[in-house]
Design a protein around this motif. Structure first.
Motif, PDB file in Angstrom:
ATOM      1  N   ARG A 146       0.955  -1.104   0.085  1.00 33.69           N
ATOM      2  CA  ARG A 146      -0.017  -0.093   0.151  1.00 33.69           C
ATOM      3  C   ARG A 146       0.989   1.261  -0.014  1.00 33.69           C
ATOM      4  N   GLY A 147       2.037   1.209   0.782  1.00 33.96           N
ATOM      5  CA  GLY A 147       2.911   2.408   0.905  1.00 33.96           C
ATOM      6  C   GLY A 147       4.084   2.559   0.125  1.00 33.96           C
ATOM      7  N   ASN A 148       4.313   1.590  -1.032  1.00 30.65           N
ATOM      8  CA  ASN A 148       5.191   1.557  -1.858  1.00 30.65           C
ATOM      9  C   ASN A 148       6.694   1.486  -1.216  1.00 30.65           C
ATOM     10  N   VAL A 149       6.726   0.668  -0.159  1.00 32.25           N
ATOM     11  CA  VAL A 149       7.872   0.555   0.489  1.00 32.25           C
ATOM     12  C   VAL A 149       8.541  -0.732  -0.117  1.00 32.25           C
ATOM     13  N   ASP A 150       9.939  -0.574  -0.314  1.00 31.00           N
ATOM     14  CA  ASP A 150      10.706  -1.624  -0.694  1.00 31.00           C
ATOM     15  C   ASP A 150      10.800  -2.935   0.089  1.00 31.00           C
ATOM     16  N   PHE A 151       9.823  -3.989  -0.209  1.00 30.20           N
ATOM     17  CA  PHE A 151       9.843  -5.028   0.362  1.00 30.20           C
ATOM     18  C   PHE A 151      11.114  -6.062   0.332  1.00 30.20           C
ATOM     19  N   ALA A 152      11.839  -5.679  -0.947  1.00 26.26           N
ATOM     20  CA  ALA A 152      13.120  -6.585  -1.025  1.00 26.26           C
ATOM     21  C   ALA A 152      14.278  -6.426  -0.142  1.00 26.26           C
ATOM     22  N   ALA A 153      13.915  -5.220   0.751  1.00 21.26           N
ATOM     23  CA  ALA A 153      14.974  -5.005   1.725  1.00 21.26           C
ATOM     24  C   ALA A 153      14.624  -5.733   3.149  1.00 21.26           C
ATOM     25  N   PHE A 154      13.371  -6.400   3.245  1.00 21.47           N
ATOM     26  CA  PHE A 154      12.915  -7.073   4.360  1.00 21.47           C
ATOM     27  C   PHE A 154      13.680  -8.156   4.280  1.00 21.47           C
ATOM     28  N   PRO A 155      13.685  -8.869   5.632  1.00 20.14           N
ATOM     29  CA  PRO A 155      14.746 -10.151   5.939  1.00 20.14           C
ATOM     30  C   PRO A 155      14.197 -11.173   4.927  1.00 20.14           C
ATOM     31  N   LYS A 156      15.080 -11.922   4.564  1.00 19.81           N
ATOM     32  CA  LYS A 156      14.809 -12.832   3.182  1.00 19.81           C
ATOM     33  C   LYS A 156      14.317 -14.328   3.930  1.00 19.81           C
ATOM     34  N   TYR A 157      14.663 -14.851   4.956  1.00 21.64           N
ATOM     35  CA  TYR A 157      13.913 -15.926   5.491  1.00 21.64           C
ATOM     36  C   TYR A 157      13.300 -16.034   6.779  1.00 21.64           C
ATOM     37  N   TYR A 158      12.414 -16.962   7.025  1.00 20.56           N
ATOM     38  CA  TYR A 158      11.608 -17.129   8.291  1.00 20.56           C
ATOM     39  C   TYR A 158      11.372 -18.528   8.533  1.00 20.56           C
ATOM     40  N   PHE A 159      11.117 -18.700   9.739  1.00 16.92           N
ATOM     41  CA  PHE A 159      10.569 -19.974  10.257  1.00 16.92           C
ATOM     42  C   PHE A 159       9.420 -19.784  11.410  1.00 16.92           C
ATOM     43  N   ASP A 160       8.581 -20.607  11.437  1.00  9.88           N
ATOM     44  CA  ASP A 160       7.293 -20.438  12.265  1.00  9.88           C
ATOM     45  C   ASP A 160       7.479 -21.354  13.660  1.00  9.88           C
ATOM     46  N   ILE A 161       7.492 -20.749  14.804  1.00  5.47           N
ATOM     47  CA  ILE A 161       7.541 -21.304  15.947  1.00  5.47           C
ATOM     48  C   ILE A 161       6.378 -22.168  16.051  1.00  5.47           C
TER      49      ILE A 161
END
Length: 239
Positions: free
Chosen positions: A106-121
């Motif tokens: 919605r806000g045209n924020v560069d999401f490519a700069a967001f952390p690349k990986y995740y895991f779900d506890i």
């Protein structure tokens, strides 16, 4: 990989039309914490039931003195860069990531700069404990003690508060929910699973049950955020 554990409080359950009111995170390496509240724009839907959970009022979520969702997301991304965080986690963290992606979209924020990986506890606990038939006697004992219904494998589900009951922690996340408390409690659960120790010092007298203390949790390989985004976008097309 440098890890941060996050939590969001939201105005509803749908990332594409609801927003966030607060974002909290814990950097595992430095123990530095991130917490910011934000306002949502007028076109964002606000569910009063969700506000009852997080304790915010209508005036709070539209407070012009607060940062916008986009500003808070940018601050969080910069915080992650500062701490070299390239992986995030949390309890049901896909929910949180989807909302942060919605803000970026919605806000045209560069999401490519967001952390690349995740895991779900949450998923890791359910896969390693609740779905394992060999552990059902212990699971049934805890469920009977605390009145928990996790369902029948493979259809299992448990909240963070109820998950902590398996570790003899009979304390719920403080209410109303604040994102930083959610991140801290999720960090406690991560420490219990990963390091067999407590993160929250006041829980240090709670002994970890033998069957969990002996269990080496299979965290599996980290998942890619970009694949999650692709998945939620595909689901949105079918709504």
């Amino acid at each position: 990989m440098a890890l941060a554990i996050i939590d969001c409080e939201t105005t509803g359950l749908k990332w594409y039309k609801n927003g966030i009111v607060s974002l909290g995170a814990v950097d595992i390496t430095s123990d530095d914490k991130f917490y910011e509240e934000c306002r949502v724009e007028d076109d964002i839907e606000v569910d009063e039931t969700s506000l009852l959970v997080n304790g915010f009022k209508d005036a709070d979520v539209k407070d012009p003195s607060k940062k916008s969702e986009s500003e808070v997301l940018k601050s969080f991304i910069n915080w992650c860069k500062y701490h070299s965080v390239n992986m995030i986690s949390g309890f049901n963290v896909e929910f949180d990531i989807s909302f942060l992606y919605g803000i970026a979209k919605r806000g045209n924020v560069d999401f490519a700069a967001f952390p690349k990986y995740y895991f779900d506890i949450k998923s890791i606990f359910e896969r390693n404990v609740l779905m394992d038939i060999s552990k059902r006697p212990m699971v049934n004992e805890v469920c009977a003690k605390y009145g928990i219904d996790v369902g029948t494998p493979p259809y299992v589900h448990v909240s963070m508060d109820k998950t902590l009951k398996f570790y003899n922690i009979d304390e719920d996340e403080p209410k109303p929910h604040l994102a930083i408390n959610g991140a801290v409690f999720a960090t406690e659960l991560y420490f219990l699973m990963k390091y067999k120790t407590h993160y929250i010092s006041r829980f240090s007298n709670s002994e970890i049950p033998d069957y969990l203390n002996a269990l080496k949790f299979d965290f599996g390989p980290p998942l890619k955020v970009e694949n999650l985004i692709r998945s939620i976008e595909l689901k949105l097309k079918s709504v």
